[in-house]
Design an enzyme around this catalytic site. Sequence first.
Site, PDB file in Angstrom:
ATOM      1  N   ASN A  77      11.489  31.219 -33.062  1.00 24.01           N
ATOM      2  CA  ASN A  77      10.882  30.572 -34.506  1.00 24.01           C
ATOM      3  C   ASN A  77       9.445  30.377 -34.731  1.00 24.01           C
ATOM      4  O   ASN A  77       8.718  29.882 -33.540  1.00 24.01           O
ATOM      5  CB  ASN A  77      11.609  29.415 -34.918  1.00 24.01           C
ATOM      6  CG  ASN A  77      13.147  29.617 -35.123  1.00 24.01           C
ATOM      7  OD1 ASN A  77      13.699  30.511 -35.002  1.00 24.01           O
ATOM      8  ND2 ASN A  77      13.856  28.450 -34.786  1.00 24.01           N
ATOM      9  N   HIS A 129       7.276  34.406 -30.603  1.00 22.91           N
ATOM     10  CA  HIS A 129       6.751  35.242 -31.457  1.00 22.91           C
ATOM     11  C   HIS A 129       5.502  34.535 -32.332  1.00 22.91           C
ATOM     12  O   HIS A 129       5.206  34.807 -33.451  1.00 22.91           O
ATOM     13  CB  HIS A 129       7.655  35.388 -32.476  1.00 22.91           C
ATOM     14  CG  HIS A 129       8.811  36.311 -32.022  1.00 22.91           C
ATOM     15  ND1 HIS A 129      10.176  36.386 -32.411  1.00 22.91           N
ATOM     16  CD2 HIS A 129       8.960  37.293 -30.792  1.00 22.91           C
ATOM     17  CE1 HIS A 129      10.994  37.056 -31.763  1.00 22.91           C
ATOM     18  NE2 HIS A 129      10.118  37.481 -30.757  1.00 22.91           N
ATOM     19  N   GLY A 142      21.311  29.271 -31.986  1.00 29.31           N
ATOM     20  CA  GLY A 142      20.911  29.731 -33.293  1.00 29.31           C
ATOM     21  C   GLY A 142      20.285  31.129 -33.344  1.00 29.31           C
ATOM     22  O   GLY A 142      19.572  31.302 -34.203  1.00 29.31           O
ATOM     23  N   LEU A 171      25.163  24.440 -35.681  1.00 29.07           N
ATOM     24  CA  LEU A 171      24.337  23.874 -34.883  1.00 29.07           C
ATOM     25  C   LEU A 171      24.244  22.083 -35.155  1.00 29.07           C
ATOM     26  O   LEU A 171      24.150  21.481 -34.175  1.00 29.07           O
ATOM     27  CB  LEU A 171      22.911  24.414 -34.659  1.00 29.07           C
ATOM     28  CG  LEU A 171      23.029  25.689 -34.040  1.00 29.07           C
ATOM     29  CD1 LEU A 171      21.710  26.434 -34.435  1.00 29.07           C
ATOM     30  CD2 LEU A 171      23.098  25.359 -32.440  1.00 29.07           C
TER      31      LEU A 171
END
Length: 284
Positions: A110, A127, A227, A271
Amino acid sequence: MTAAPTTNQRAGSLDALTELIADGEVVVLSGAGLSTDSGIPDYRGATGSLRRHTPMTYQTFTRDPRGRHRYWARSYVGWRQIRGARPNDGHRAVGDLQAAGLVDAVITQNVDGLHQAGGATGVVELHGGLDRTVCLNCGDVAGRAELDVRLRAANPTFGPRVDEVNPDGDAELPDELLDGFVMVGCLACGDGPLKPDVVFFGETVPRDRVEQCFALVEGAASLLVLGSSLTVMSGYRFVLHAAKLGIPVAIVNSGPTRGDAKADVRIDSPLGVVLPELARRLAG
Ligand SMILES: [Zn+2]
């Protein structure tokens, strides 16, 4: 087609997950599913572009000034939503498990910074992060918040009409409007083009960051995937690596994932339900 797990199966899996995490030295690998409860639309893997639009590629961003300009116009509007997002119970549960000494490190796909906001430390942003920009000319890294101040000054009247903003805050802006946006350049070198400090489609994750993540996985007693459907190889390779080394893999995700066959523990549940319960059991 697999039948949905029964309540008993799910409870059994949660017990197995609790046992695994209780042993400590856990490395977390998280994806977009962890942030959807915070109102962040699902990002398609390695991209800073919202799902509704064609994902921006590194090639388009670096070679097409007009594409880059339109990206920044959309990003300028979408930034309101990112900036306003708050960590959810899942992020906080990861922070609690880390504070309890059970989680050694967090690798996240994320780019929203919500792990850190939820109390996690030593987070590796696989990322990158939307809170920073990098200059394509001189490499200077600067804060996105400062850029926003400059953009607001340069675009006093720019913005979508209310009927152009979707319920999730994303904006469908017509091209004519996007072209009217005024972008600014790098302050360090004068006018270099700015890129969000995130890994786009078609761009590789920096090698040293990948090596750092492999080393974290190698030192882990278990890998906990949260997730992520693991469709992008940049994350999936760490599951393959753990499995190859005999390091147990646990996956909590709503819906199937590419790593299911490699998982020792698999929980197909939200989650926001599983993680607070796990933290209650182990870090309460
Ligand atoms: Zn520069």
